[in-house]
Write an enzyme that holds these catalytic residues in place. Structure first.
Site, PDB file in Angstrom:
ATOM      1  N   GLU A 265      50.329  40.384  43.639  1.00  0.00           N
ATOM      2  CA  GLU A 265      49.268  39.383  43.505  1.00  0.00           C
ATOM      3  C   GLU A 265      49.251  38.881  42.070  1.00  0.00           C
ATOM      4  O   GLU A 265      49.941  39.433  41.201  1.00  0.00           O
ATOM      5  CB  GLU A 265      47.911  39.987  43.868  1.00  0.00           C
ATOM      6  CG  GLU A 265      47.729  40.203  45.357  1.00  0.00           C
ATOM      7  CD  GLU A 265      46.316  40.589  45.715  1.00  0.00           C
ATOM      8  OE1 GLU A 265      45.761  39.965  46.599  1.00  0.00           O
ATOM      9  OE2 GLU A 265      45.773  41.522  45.110  1.00  0.00           O
TER      10      GLU A 265
ATOM     11  N   HIS B 268      37.145  32.837  42.245  1.00  0.00           N
ATOM     12  CA  HIS B 268      38.449  32.921  42.917  1.00  0.00           C
ATOM     13  C   HIS B 268      39.002  31.507  43.042  1.00  0.00           C
ATOM     14  O   HIS B 268      38.311  30.594  43.484  1.00  0.00           O
ATOM     15  CB  HIS B 268      38.321  33.566  44.301  1.00  0.00           C
ATOM     16  CG  HIS B 268      39.642  34.034  44.815  1.00  0.00           C
ATOM     17  ND1 HIS B 268      40.631  33.166  45.211  1.00  0.00           N
ATOM     18  CD2 HIS B 268      40.165  35.275  44.969  1.00  0.00           C
ATOM     19  CE1 HIS B 268      41.696  33.854  45.589  1.00  0.00           C
ATOM     20  NE2 HIS B 268      41.439  35.139  45.450  1.00  0.00           N
TER      21      HIS B 268
ATOM     22  N   ARG C 159      43.845  35.101  37.585  1.00  0.00           N
ATOM     23  CA  ARG C 159      42.903  34.240  38.310  1.00  0.00           C
ATOM     24  C   ARG C 159      42.184  33.224  37.445  1.00  0.00           C
ATOM     25  O   ARG C 159      41.971  32.084  37.864  1.00  0.00           O
ATOM     26  CB  ARG C 159      41.838  35.117  38.964  1.00  0.00           C
ATOM     27  CG  ARG C 159      42.392  35.752  40.173  1.00  0.00           C
ATOM     28  CD  ARG C 159      41.372  36.386  41.015  1.00  0.00           C
ATOM     29  NE  ARG C 159      42.121  37.011  42.085  1.00  0.00           N
ATOM     30  CZ  ARG C 159      41.699  37.985  42.831  1.00  0.00           C
ATOM     31  NH1 ARG C 159      40.489  38.460  42.648  1.00  0.00           N
ATOM     32  NH2 ARG C 159      42.448  38.479  43.776  1.00  0.00           N
TER      33      ARG C 159
ATOM     34  N   HIS D  32      33.424  34.868  42.932  1.00  0.00           N
ATOM     35  CA  HIS D  32      34.106  35.901  43.714  1.00  0.00           C
ATOM     36  C   HIS D  32      33.788  37.315  43.249  1.00  0.00           C
ATOM     37  O   HIS D  32      33.595  38.207  44.066  1.00  0.00           O
ATOM     38  CB  HIS D  32      35.618  35.665  43.608  1.00  0.00           C
ATOM     39  CG  HIS D  32      36.440  36.621  44.405  1.00  0.00           C
ATOM     40  ND1 HIS D  32      36.274  36.776  45.769  1.00  0.00           N
ATOM     41  CD2 HIS D  32      37.446  37.466  44.053  1.00  0.00           C
ATOM     42  CE1 HIS D  32      37.152  37.667  46.227  1.00  0.00           C
ATOM     43  NE2 HIS D  32      37.848  38.117  45.202  1.00  0.00           N
TER      44      HIS D  32
ATOM     45  N   ARG E  29      38.850  40.522  35.884  1.00  0.00           N
ATOM     46  CA  ARG E  29      39.440  41.591  36.701  1.00  0.00           C
ATOM     47  C   ARG E  29      40.832  41.202  37.188  1.00  0.00           C
ATOM     48  O   ARG E  29      41.044  40.089  37.666  1.00  0.00           O
ATOM     49  CB  ARG E  29      38.552  41.841  37.906  1.00  0.00           C
ATOM     50  CG  ARG E  29      39.162  42.763  38.925  1.00  0.00           C
ATOM     51  CD  ARG E  29      38.299  42.834  40.166  1.00  0.00           C
ATOM     52  NE  ARG E  29      38.311  41.603  40.903  1.00  0.00           N
ATOM     53  CZ  ARG E  29      38.720  41.483  42.168  1.00  0.00           C
ATOM     54  NH1 ARG E  29      39.171  42.517  42.818  1.00  0.00           N
ATOM     55  NH2 ARG E  29      38.671  40.325  42.780  1.00  0.00           N
TER      56      ARG E  29
HETATM   57  C1  LIG Z   1      36.244  38.031  50.432  1.00  0.00           C
HETATM   58  C2  LIG Z   1      36.560  39.112  49.440  1.00  0.00           C
HETATM   59  C3  LIG Z   1      37.863  39.556  49.299  1.00  0.00           C
HETATM   60  C4  LIG Z   1      38.165  40.567  48.387  1.00  0.00           C
HETATM   61  N1  LIG Z   1      39.439  41.030  48.307  1.00  0.00           N
HETATM   62  C5  LIG Z   1      39.702  42.103  47.510  1.00  0.00           C
HETATM   63  C6  LIG Z   1      40.985  42.701  47.508  1.00  0.00           C
HETATM   64  O1  LIG Z   1      41.877  42.295  48.225  1.00  0.00           O
HETATM   65  N2  LIG Z   1      41.179  43.767  46.688  1.00  0.00           N
HETATM   66  C7  LIG Z   1      40.208  44.275  45.867  1.00  0.00           C
HETATM   67  O2  LIG Z   1      40.442  45.247  45.143  1.00  0.00           O
HETATM   68  N3  LIG Z   1      38.979  43.708  45.872  1.00  0.00           N
HETATM   69  C8  LIG Z   1      38.707  42.664  46.670  1.00  0.00           C
HETATM   70  N4  LIG Z   1      37.453  42.119  46.676  1.00  0.00           N
HETATM   71  C9  LIG Z   1      36.419  42.743  45.855  1.00  0.00           C
HETATM   72  C10 LIG Z   1      36.018  44.063  46.496  1.00  0.00           C
HETATM   73  O3  LIG Z   1      35.953  43.892  47.885  1.00  0.00           O
HETATM   74  C11 LIG Z   1      34.676  44.540  45.998  1.00  0.00           C
HETATM   75  O4  LIG Z   1      34.609  44.473  44.602  1.00  0.00           O
HETATM   76  C12 LIG Z   1      34.452  45.978  46.421  1.00  0.00           C
HETATM   77  O5  LIG Z   1      34.614  46.105  47.809  1.00  0.00           O
HETATM   78  C13 LIG Z   1      33.067  46.413  46.019  1.00  0.00           C
HETATM   79  O6  LIG Z   1      32.820  47.654  46.604  1.00  0.00           O
HETATM   80  P1  LIG Z   1      31.425  48.330  46.354  1.00  0.00           P
HETATM   81  O7  LIG Z   1      31.427  49.607  47.118  1.00  0.00           O
HETATM   82  O8  LIG Z   1      31.150  48.365  44.911  1.00  0.00           O
HETATM   83  O9  LIG Z   1      30.362  47.292  46.973  1.00  0.00           O
HETATM   84  P2  LIG Z   1      30.216  46.697  48.438  1.00  0.00           P
HETATM   85  O10 LIG Z   1      31.353  46.992  49.316  1.00  0.00           O
HETATM   86  O11 LIG Z   1      29.817  45.277  48.280  1.00  0.00           O
HETATM   87  O12 LIG Z   1      28.979  47.507  49.005  1.00  0.00           O
HETATM   88  C14 LIG Z   1      27.699  47.344  48.444  1.00  0.00           C
HETATM   89  C15 LIG Z   1      26.720  48.088  49.320  1.00  0.00           C
HETATM   90  O13 LIG Z   1      25.443  48.144  48.711  1.00  0.00           O
HETATM   91  C16 LIG Z   1      24.455  47.807  49.662  1.00  0.00           C
HETATM   92  N5  LIG Z   1      23.272  47.315  48.952  1.00  0.00           N
HETATM   93  C17 LIG Z   1      23.183  46.228  48.147  1.00  0.00           C
HETATM   94  N6  LIG Z   1      21.922  46.134  47.653  1.00  0.00           N
HETATM   95  C18 LIG Z   1      21.224  47.172  48.156  1.00  0.00           C
HETATM   96  C19 LIG Z   1      19.873  47.598  48.045  1.00  0.00           C
HETATM   97  N7  LIG Z   1      18.954  46.964  47.295  1.00  0.00           N
HETATM   98  N8  LIG Z   1      19.481  48.704  48.742  1.00  0.00           N
HETATM   99  C20 LIG Z   1      20.366  49.385  49.528  1.00  0.00           C
HETATM  100  N9  LIG Z   1      21.646  49.011  49.668  1.00  0.00           N
HETATM  101  C21 LIG Z   1      22.070  47.928  48.978  1.00  0.00           C
HETATM  102  C22 LIG Z   1      25.146  46.788  50.539  1.00  0.00           C
HETATM  103  O14 LIG Z   1      24.471  46.603  51.754  1.00  0.00           O
HETATM  104  C23 LIG Z   1      26.514  47.449  50.678  1.00  0.00           C
HETATM  105  O15 LIG Z   1      26.477  48.478  51.630  1.00  0.00           O
HETATM  106  C24 LIG Z   1      37.137  41.115  47.580  1.00  0.00           C
HETATM  107  C25 LIG Z   1      35.833  40.663  47.719  1.00  0.00           C
HETATM  108  C26 LIG Z   1      35.530  39.681  48.643  1.00  0.00           C
HETATM  109  C27 LIG Z   1      34.113  39.226  48.780  1.00  0.00           C
END
Ligand SMILES: Cc1cc2nc3c(=O)[nH]c(=O)nc-3n(C[C@H](O)[C@H](O)[C@H](O)COP(=O)(O)OP(=O)(O)OC[C@H]3O[C@@H](n4cnc5c(N)ncnc54)[C@H](O)[C@@H]3O)c2cc1C
Length: 584
Positions: free
Chosen positions: A130, A254, A303, A364, A399
């Site tokens: 990528e 993005h 990016r 993004h 990032r």
């Molecule tokens: C379309 C898209 C494609 C992507 N592609 C990639 C990729 O290919 N590779 C890569 O490394 N990254 C990618 N990313 C980024 C990556 O997906 C995220 O940075 C990563 O998944 C974040 O993980 P996380 O566990 O921190 O948060 P998340 O997976 O966003 O989880 C957050 C959690 O917190 C909960 N939450 C939020 N607020 C509250 C609250 N007040 N009370 C209780 N619960 C709450 C939500 O409901 C959720 O369960 C992508 C992102 C997107 C949007």
């Protein structure tokens, strides 16, 4: 100009129930699930709360994959070099080393847990490339459904221990605030559960450690790839608890989000960078390729470089998008490798097999967030942050693609290991915290924001703090946000108003940082200060809330050459950085 005072607590009703656990994990993406599963495996009791369904965060949306030096020709040092280059001098190299060196083992542990990555003809994990990576190092699953597969594997692991009484899961539970004790240690959370019965309405959960894993803040903009739950709740709650946040100005836009017209808002379909990794080409609306003259990596430049080049190409041609050309990759390949993306484009009447795909940048990823050290510790004792909500120093100003899933995984494991060491030897049960009046009572302004203010904040942020920022645009943005503060009234507490108030807090800090940073670097492009300025700006802007809700922002300059700065909690003075003055 000064920032408006921000709420120190979100107004809620009096808690009607309580519960306790050793570790309270907020969020069920890759970060939260990793901390929860591994803390439980280490013998700690766990309460996992999540705002809607378990799979609703960004993790399940991730397409491209997860980066790790798994290939025979690759090594962590090369992964480090690429990550530091993408971060434009603002990464913490020691954090990047942790990520790159521990990454391969953590990805293998996901495989042991049940995640099914695609394999090459030798049976090894297949790796692709990528933007910004100089090696094939992206493991992927289900073609372009990597996040869905990782989320499935983690949730299946959670399901396998569903009968365990020492792990409790509460869905549809919005955490409003982190509760601190008299010595300012985090000791619980206030949460609102949509539902009835024993745990319906507002409750109070006590914990010996609180881990915020609430994901991103994309909904602060009008158009984003982030899901609806990404309202910056964790950053806002951490600020209210007195924690420091940093690097919020570095927003990754993005470059290739499906362009659905100028009025499209909310979560938009992403066309993964992996499509360019497999050979797709960017063209302006006249059909001209433009990336080859802008960066040595051409269409696979980092990016921020691609997003800026697209905006420049759009300005040159007067168009609102550019084209992504994947037609030469062929039907069979595209449908097999990118089934989700092809289907999503076809839903909108565009067939990447035959058509040029209209794309434009959209919000993004939040490269900044709650400041943490290498163990996920924030500047408030017993409060941790993990995943996209955190600022570990791994991403710097931008990032590198596919490093974020990895960061959630690596830091999730580190936090669980640290909590196991810290809590397994300490006093046993957590106590429900005593609610202090300020938690529940609205004490005059500033209060909650009407949910109708959400669209206003989003359009103001897109206009003033989007891909290209300017002095006049940022000044106007901050004036508009300040004006909104004076219009605030006491409104009925509820999920929409809490989220809107959180978006407002995040927008206020982000705008203040963006206005302060008078240079261009990574995810912050300032058209009136188009150059990178290491002499004045190689460092972090840090903010926290004062007791009365005033925003305190200061700048910490990195010492030494760009490649060697490292800042641990122990050796930085949280309040000793250069005092920020608005006039600077
Ligand atoms: C379309 C898209 C494609 C992507 N592609 C990639 C990729 O290919 N590779 C890569 O490394 N990254 C990618 N990313 C980024 C990556 O997906 C995220 O940075 C990563 O998944 C974040 O993980 P996380 O566990 O921190 O948060 P998340 O997976 O966003 O989880 C957050 C959690 O917190 C909960 N939450 C939020 N607020 C509250 C609250 N007040 N009370 C209780 N619960 C709450 C939500 O409901 C959720 O369960 C992508 C992102 C997107 C949007």
């Amino acid at each position: 100009m000064t920032a408006p005072n921000l709420a120190r607590r979100l107004l809620t009703e009096t808690p009607g129930w309580s519960t306790t656990a050793d570790v309270i994990v907020v969020g069920s993406g890759i970060a939260g699930l990793t901390v929860a599963l591994r803390s439980r495996a280490a013998g700690l009791s766990v309460l996992l709360v999540t705002k809607t369904d378990l799979s609703a965060g960004a993790t399940a949306w991730a397409q491209g994959g997860i980066a790790a030096a798994l290939g025979p020709e690759d090594c962590p040092d090369e992964h480090i070099t690429d990550t530091l280059a993408a971060g434009v001098g603002l990464c913490d190299p020691s954090a990047v080393r942790v990520l790159a060196e521990e990454g391969p083992e953590q990805v293998r542990s996901l495989v042991d847990l049940g995640a099914r990555f695609e394999r090459d003809h030798h049976g090894d994990i297949a790796l692709t490339r990528e933007g910004g990576h100089r090696r094939d190092r992206i493991a992927h699953a289900g073609g372009d459904a990597t996040g869905l597969e990782i989320s499935r594997a983690l949730l299946a692991a959670l399901d396998r221990i569903v009968q365990d009484p020492r792990i409790e899961v509460i869905e549809h539970a919005l955490v409003t605030d982190v509760v601190t004790d008299d010595e300012h240690r985090a000791c619980g959370v206030m949460l609102h559960v949509l539902g009835s019965g024993r745990q319906g309405g507002v409750g109070l959960a006590g914990g010996r450690a609180i881990v915020l894993a609430t994901g991103g803040l994309g909904q602060v903009y009008a158009a984003t790839t982030n899901p609806p739950v990404a309202t910056g709740d964790g950053v806002a709650a951490a600020l209210r608890a007195g924690a420091e946040v940093t690097d919020l100005e570095f927003v990754q836009f993005h470059p290739t989000v499906l362009w659905l017209g100028r009025s499209a808002s909310g979560q938009q379909p992403l066309i993964s960078e992996a499509v360019r990794g497999e050979g797709a080409i960017l063209r302006d609306v006249t059909g001209r390729r433009f990336m080859s003259t802008r960066h040595a990596l051409g269409d696979l430049a980092p990016r921020d470089v691609v997003a800026k080049s697209i905006v420049a190409a759009m300005a040159d041609t007067g168009a609102e998008h550019v084209w992504l050309d994947a037609r030469h990759l062929g039907r069979q390949f595209l449908e097999r490798r990118f089934p989700t993306i092809v289907a999503r484009c076809r839903d909108h009447g565009i067939d990447p097999v035959a058509d040029l795909v209209p794309v434009a940048p959209a919000q993004h990823y939040a490269s900044g967030g709650i400041r943490t050290d290498h163990l996920g510790r924030t500047t408030v004792e017993s409060l941790y942050a993990c995943g996209e909500v955190s600022a570990t120093g791994v991403h710097g100003a931008n990032r590198l693609a596919s490093n974020s899933l990895l960061e959630g995984l690596v830091w999730g494991q580190r936090i669980a290991e640290h909590l196991s060491d810290r809590l397994n030897d300490g006093p046993t049960a957590a106590k429900p915290p005593t609610p202090r009046p300020a938690m529940m009572e609205h004490r005059g302004r500033p209060g909650l924001l009407e949910s109708t203010a959400r669209a206003f904040v989003q359009s103001a942020m897109t206009g003033g703090a989007g891909v290209i920022r300017s002095t006049s645009g940022l000044t106007e943005l901050r004036q508009r946000l300040s004006a909104l503060a004076t219009e605030r009234t006491v409104v009925t507490p509820g999920p929409r108003t809490w989220e809107t108030t959180n978006l407002y807090a995040v927008a206020t800090v982000l705008a203040a940082h963006a206005q302060a940073r008078t240079e261009t670097r990574g995810g912050h492009w300032h058209s009136d200060h188009p150059d990178r300025d290491d002499r004045n700006w190689r460092g972090r802007l840090v903010s926290r809330l004062g007791p009365d809700g005033t925003l305190q922002t200061w700048f910490e300059h990195f010492d030494g050459p760009a490649e060697h700065q490292s800042r641990e909690h122990e050796d930085r003075a949280p309040h000793g950085g250069a005092e920020w003055t608005e006039a600077r």
